[in-house]
Design a protein around this motif. Structure first.
Motif, PDB file in Angstrom:
ATOM      1  N   PHE A  47       0.865  -1.290   0.079  1.00 37.52           N
ATOM      2  CA  PHE A  47       0.430   0.243  -0.140  1.00 37.52           C
ATOM      3  C   PHE A  47       0.872   0.991  -0.299  1.00 37.52           C
ATOM      4  CE2 PHE A  47      -2.394   3.294   2.454  1.00 37.52           C
ATOM      5  CZ  PHE A  47      -3.808   3.149   1.293  1.00 37.52           C
ATOM      6  N   ALA A  48       0.913   1.715  -1.525  1.00 32.79           N
ATOM      7  CA  ALA A  48       1.337   3.212  -1.432  1.00 32.79           C
ATOM      8  C   ALA A  48       0.737   4.321  -1.250  1.00 32.79           C
ATOM      9  CB  ALA A  48       1.780   3.307  -2.603  1.00 32.79           C
ATOM     10  N   THR A  49       1.914   5.868  -1.057  1.00 32.34           N
ATOM     11  CA  THR A  49       1.403   7.209  -1.322  1.00 32.34           C
ATOM     12  C   THR A  49       2.179   8.100  -1.389  1.00 32.34           C
ATOM     13  OG1 THR A  49      -0.292   8.794  -0.151  1.00 32.34           O
ATOM     14  CG2 THR A  49       1.247   8.505   1.354  1.00 32.34           C
ATOM     15  N   VAL A  50       1.493   9.315  -2.502  1.00 31.89           N
ATOM     16  CA  VAL A  50       2.706  10.187  -3.822  1.00 31.89           C
ATOM     17  C   VAL A  50       2.264  11.358  -3.139  1.00 31.89           C
ATOM     18  CG1 VAL A  50       2.062   9.527  -5.364  1.00 31.89           C
ATOM     19  CG2 VAL A  50       4.128   9.955  -4.824  1.00 31.89           C
ATOM     20  N   HIS A  51       3.097  12.036  -3.231  1.00 32.12           N
ATOM     21  CA  HIS A  51       2.865  13.375  -3.425  1.00 32.12           C
ATOM     22  C   HIS A  51       3.151  14.139  -4.781  1.00 32.12           C
ATOM     23  CE1 HIS A  51       1.070  17.626  -2.411  1.00 32.12           C
ATOM     24  NE2 HIS A  51       0.773  17.168  -3.285  1.00 32.12           N
ATOM     25  N   PHE A  52       2.610  14.667  -6.350  1.00 33.64           N
ATOM     26  CA  PHE A  52       3.633  14.487  -7.335  1.00 33.64           C
ATOM     27  C   PHE A  52       3.858  16.360  -7.219  1.00 33.64           C
ATOM     28  CE2 PHE A  52       2.989  10.773 -10.895  1.00 33.64           C
ATOM     29  CZ  PHE A  52       3.960   9.775  -9.765  1.00 33.64           C
ATOM     30  N   ALA A  53       5.046  16.392  -8.215  1.00 32.20           N
ATOM     31  CA  ALA A  53       4.591  17.848  -8.814  1.00 32.20           C
ATOM     32  C   ALA A  53       4.111  19.017  -8.895  1.00 32.20           C
ATOM     33  CB  ALA A  53       6.429  18.588  -9.054  1.00 32.20           C
ATOM     34  N   LEU A  54       3.898  19.845  -8.961  1.00 27.22           N
ATOM     35  CA  LEU A  54       3.125  20.930 -10.156  1.00 27.22           C
ATOM     36  C   LEU A  54       3.264  21.516 -11.351  1.00 27.22           C
ATOM     37  CD1 LEU A  54       2.660  23.818  -7.079  1.00 27.22           C
ATOM     38  CD2 LEU A  54       0.975  21.804  -7.600  1.00 27.22           C
ATOM     39  N   ASP A  55       4.745  20.926 -11.798  1.00 30.54           N
ATOM     40  CA  ASP A  55       4.696  21.265 -13.459  1.00 30.54           C
ATOM     41  C   ASP A  55       5.211  19.556 -13.812  1.00 30.54           C
ATOM     42  OD1 ASP A  55       8.333  19.771 -13.856  1.00 30.54           O
ATOM     43  OD2 ASP A  55       7.430  20.625 -11.940  1.00 30.54           O
ATOM     44  N   GLN A  56       4.470  19.501 -14.854  1.00 31.83           N
ATOM     45  CA  GLN A  56       4.097  17.743 -15.545  1.00 31.83           C
ATOM     46  C   GLN A  56       5.899  17.447 -16.287  1.00 31.83           C
ATOM     47  OE1 GLN A  56       3.064  18.576 -19.707  1.00 31.83           O
ATOM     48  NE2 GLN A  56       1.476  16.059 -19.600  1.00 31.83           N
ATOM     49  N   ALA A  57       6.444  17.891 -16.476  1.00 30.41           N
ATOM     50  CA  ALA A  57       7.777  17.232 -16.820  1.00 30.41           C
ATOM     51  C   ALA A  57       8.501  16.757 -15.491  1.00 30.41           C
ATOM     52  CB  ALA A  57       8.842  18.783 -16.998  1.00 30.41           C
ATOM     53  N   THR A  58       8.354  16.862 -14.218  1.00 28.72           N
ATOM     54  CA  THR A  58       8.491  16.686 -13.346  1.00 28.72           C
ATOM     55  C   THR A  58       7.785  15.362 -13.077  1.00 28.72           C
ATOM     56  OG1 THR A  58       9.693  18.510 -12.257  1.00 28.72           O
ATOM     57  CG2 THR A  58       9.447  16.874 -10.704  1.00 28.72           C
ATOM     58  N   ARG A  59       6.558  16.051 -12.993  1.00 28.48           N
ATOM     59  CA  ARG A  59       5.201  14.507 -12.803  1.00 28.48           C
ATOM     60  C   ARG A  59       5.859  13.686 -13.582  1.00 28.48           C
ATOM     61  NH1 ARG A  59       1.902  18.459 -12.614  1.00 28.48           N
ATOM     62  NH2 ARG A  59       0.913  18.244 -14.854  1.00 28.48           N
ATOM     63  N   LEU A  60       6.127  12.934 -15.046  1.00 30.67           N
ATOM     64  CA  LEU A  60       6.611  11.786 -15.628  1.00 30.67           C
ATOM     65  C   LEU A  60       7.946  12.495 -15.097  1.00 30.67           C
ATOM     66  CD1 LEU A  60       5.867  13.944 -19.414  1.00 30.67           C
ATOM     67  CD2 LEU A  60       4.954  12.185 -18.100  1.00 30.67           C
ATOM     68  N   ILE A  61       8.348  12.121 -14.624  1.00 25.95           N
ATOM     69  CA  ILE A  61       9.432  11.281 -14.469  1.00 25.95           C
ATOM     70  C   ILE A  61       9.256  10.675 -12.802  1.00 25.95           C
ATOM     71  CG2 ILE A  61      11.995  12.089 -13.003  1.00 25.95           C
ATOM     72  CD1 ILE A  61      12.294  14.082 -14.622  1.00 25.95           C
ATOM     73  N   GLN A  62       8.861  11.462 -12.270  1.00 25.84           N
ATOM     74  CA  GLN A  62       7.970  11.150 -10.465  1.00 25.84           C
ATOM     75  C   GLN A  62       6.720   9.931 -11.531  1.00 25.84           C
ATOM     76  OE1 GLN A  62       6.553  14.148  -9.708  1.00 25.84           O
ATOM     77  NE2 GLN A  62       8.346  14.716  -8.244  1.00 25.84           N
ATOM     78  N   ALA A  63       6.413   9.670 -12.508  1.00 30.55           N
ATOM     79  CA  ALA A  63       5.457   8.371 -12.421  1.00 30.55           C
ATOM     80  C   ALA A  63       5.781   7.192 -13.138  1.00 30.55           C
ATOM     81  CB  ALA A  63       4.518   8.985 -13.831  1.00 30.55           C
ATOM     82  N   SER A  64       6.802   7.620 -14.220  1.00 30.66           N
ATOM     83  CA  SER A  64       7.815   6.264 -14.090  1.00 30.66           C
ATOM     84  C   SER A  64       9.120   5.861 -12.313  1.00 30.66           C
ATOM     85  CB  SER A  64       9.134   6.705 -14.903  1.00 30.66           C
ATOM     86  OG  SER A  64       9.965   5.552 -15.508  1.00 30.66           O
ATOM     87  N   GLU A  65       8.757   6.314 -12.073  1.00 25.34           N
ATOM     88  CA  GLU A  65      10.506   5.892 -11.072  1.00 25.34           C
ATOM     89  C   GLU A  65       9.127   5.638 -10.290  1.00 25.34           C
ATOM     90  OE1 GLU A  65      13.473   9.427 -10.393  1.00 25.34           O
ATOM     91  OE2 GLU A  65      11.357   9.815  -9.661  1.00 25.34           O
ATOM     92  N   THR A  66       8.255   5.890  -9.690  1.00 30.03           N
ATOM     93  CA  THR A  66       7.314   5.104  -8.487  1.00 30.03           C
ATOM     94  C   THR A  66       6.304   3.597  -9.445  1.00 30.03           C
ATOM     95  OG1 THR A  66       5.920   7.634  -8.525  1.00 30.03           O
ATOM     96  CG2 THR A  66       4.487   5.233  -8.070  1.00 30.03           C
ATOM     97  N   SER A  67       6.395   3.934 -10.310  1.00 32.23           N
ATOM     98  CA  SER A  67       5.925   1.933 -10.932  1.00 32.23           C
ATOM     99  C   SER A  67       7.143   1.164 -10.788  1.00 32.23           C
ATOM    100  CB  SER A  67       6.146   2.656 -12.673  1.00 32.23           C
ATOM    101  OG  SER A  67       4.176   3.116 -12.809  1.00 32.23           O
ATOM    102  N   ALA A  68       8.382   2.141 -11.263  1.00 29.60           N
ATOM    103  CA  ALA A  68      10.210   1.188 -11.018  1.00 29.60           C
ATOM    104  C   ALA A  68       9.729   1.121  -9.484  1.00 29.60           C
ATOM    105  CB  ALA A  68      11.232   1.729 -11.586  1.00 29.60           C
ATOM    106  N   HIS A  69       9.783   1.765  -8.854  1.00 22.18           N
ATOM    107  CA  HIS A  69       9.841   1.460  -7.333  1.00 22.18           C
ATOM    108  C   HIS A  69       9.159   0.498  -6.342  1.00 22.18           C
ATOM    109  CE1 HIS A  69      13.012   4.209  -6.869  1.00 22.18           C
ATOM    110  NE2 HIS A  69      12.319   5.179  -6.653  1.00 22.18           N
ATOM    111  N   LEU A  70       7.443   0.842  -7.026  1.00 23.35           N
ATOM    112  CA  LEU A  70       6.642   0.015  -6.358  1.00 23.35           C
ATOM    113  C   LEU A  70       6.449  -1.254  -7.398  1.00 23.35           C
ATOM    114  CD1 LEU A  70       3.816   2.008  -6.068  1.00 23.35           C
ATOM    115  CD2 LEU A  70       5.508   1.366  -4.280  1.00 23.35           C
ATOM    116  N   GLY A  71       7.332  -1.920  -8.277  1.00 24.81           N
ATOM    117  CA  GLY A  71       7.615  -2.832  -9.292  1.00 24.81           C
ATOM    118  C   GLY A  71       6.580  -3.837  -8.905  1.00 24.81           C
ATOM    119  N   SER A  72       6.603  -5.098  -8.841  1.00 23.71           N
ATOM    120  CA  SER A  72       5.285  -6.260  -9.385  1.00 23.71           C
ATOM    121  C   SER A  72       4.970  -7.714  -8.676  1.00 23.71           C
ATOM    122  CB  SER A  72       5.191  -6.904 -10.807  1.00 23.71           C
ATOM    123  OG  SER A  72       6.951  -7.076 -11.149  1.00 23.71           O
ATOM    124  N   ASP A  73       6.021  -7.760  -7.229  1.00 24.30           N
ATOM    125  CA  ASP A  73       6.438  -8.583  -6.402  1.00 24.30           C
ATOM    126  C   ASP A  73       5.287  -9.084  -5.356  1.00 24.30           C
ATOM    127  OD1 ASP A  73       7.110  -6.164  -5.409  1.00 24.30           O
ATOM    128  OD2 ASP A  73       7.867  -7.637  -3.978  1.00 24.30           O
TER     129      ASP A  73
END
Length: 259
Positions: free
Chosen positions: A147-173
């Motif tokens: 179970f996870a929670t997150v707060h993304f940035a106000l600018d889209q360029a950073t949010r795109l990075i954060q979306a990719s990082e979030t999926s990678a960190h949470l994984g699929s195990d």
């Protein structure tokens, strides 16, 4: 005719197995605006009472203060846990106003461990990081989810990075339930990135911000793909004006929990 009856009985049997193996969970995502309403009036007690009365199983909280001057030097997650009787964890984004500012999780069920996978934050051209809080939760039959929670940035360029990082960190195990204030409306590129791995619980795209006359959908609950039996029941209680965001509630039926 007899064959049809046998087939019907068999289908009902399979449906019963499916029902008994599924796990029903009430999940809330809530940006609590450092425990204050839109007018900066302290409403932490009311927030706790709302969560308690909702009978939620899991709650992901954003904009949480820990002993900050602006919120009365209160450990907000500890107070919310006391009001609700739930387990809790807190992770800070950074030091703030004599204390810390970050994310929190409340859980009706035992928290096996917590994890902080940092995501990128870019402010004034300087690259820093923010918390991505996830916790392994042990459900009643011994199943485990992330179970996870997150707060993304106000600018889209950073949010795109954060979306990719979030999926990678949470994984699929493990099956994932991801909550948060994503500061992005549906059908944006960053939300499309998340949808590659997760299904948005709120298919009706109900507005969650601002708290009065809401006209934006920026708060979400995401679930690992193929992990629920039916479309979740969604609530966005318009009368709960304890923050500058409305809470988002989803009743989900998980079917792919792991032991």
């Amino acid at each position: 005719m007899r064959v049809k009856i046998y087939f019907l009985v068999f289908c009902l049997f399979l449906l019963k197995i499916q029902e008994t193996s599924a796990q029903s969970l009430k999940v809330i995502s809530y940006n609590i605006h450092h425990g204050a309403d839109q007018h900066e009036v302290n409403t932490l007690q009311q927030m706790g009472e709302f969560i308690r009365n909702s009978n939620a199983d899991l709650v992901g909280l954003q904009e949480v203060d820990s002993v900050c001057n602006r919120s009365g030097k209160v450990d907000q997650m500890k107070v919310l846990a006391e009001i609700t009787g739930m387990h809790y964890v807190f992770l800070r984004h950074f030091e703030y106003d004599g204390g810390a500012y970050g994310l929190g999780v409340l859980s009706k069920y035992p928290i096996i461990n917590q994890q902080n996978d940092k995501i990128t934050s870019i402010k004034n051209g300087e690259k820093k990081s923010l918390a991505l809080l996830s916790a392994k939760i042990c459900l009643p039959e011994g199943e485990v989810i992330r179970f996870a929670t997150v707060h993304f940035a106000l600018d889209q360029a950073t949010r795109l990075i954060q979306a990719s990082e979030t999926s990678a960190h949470l994984g699929s195990d493990l099956p994932v339930v991801l909550t948060g204030d994503f500061n992005a409306e549906p059908n944006t590129e960053e939300m499309e990135l998340l949808s590659q791995n997760y299904t948005m619980a709120d298919s009706n795209l109900g507005h969650t911000f601002p708290v009065v006359n809401p006209d934006k959908k920026i708060d979400y609950i995401w679930i690992s793909k193929d992990c629920f039996l039916q479309s979740p029941k969604i609530q966005i209680p318009l009368s709960i004006k304890n923050s500058d965001h409305l809470p988002l509630i989803a009743d989900i039926l998980l079917t792919c929990t792991s032991k």
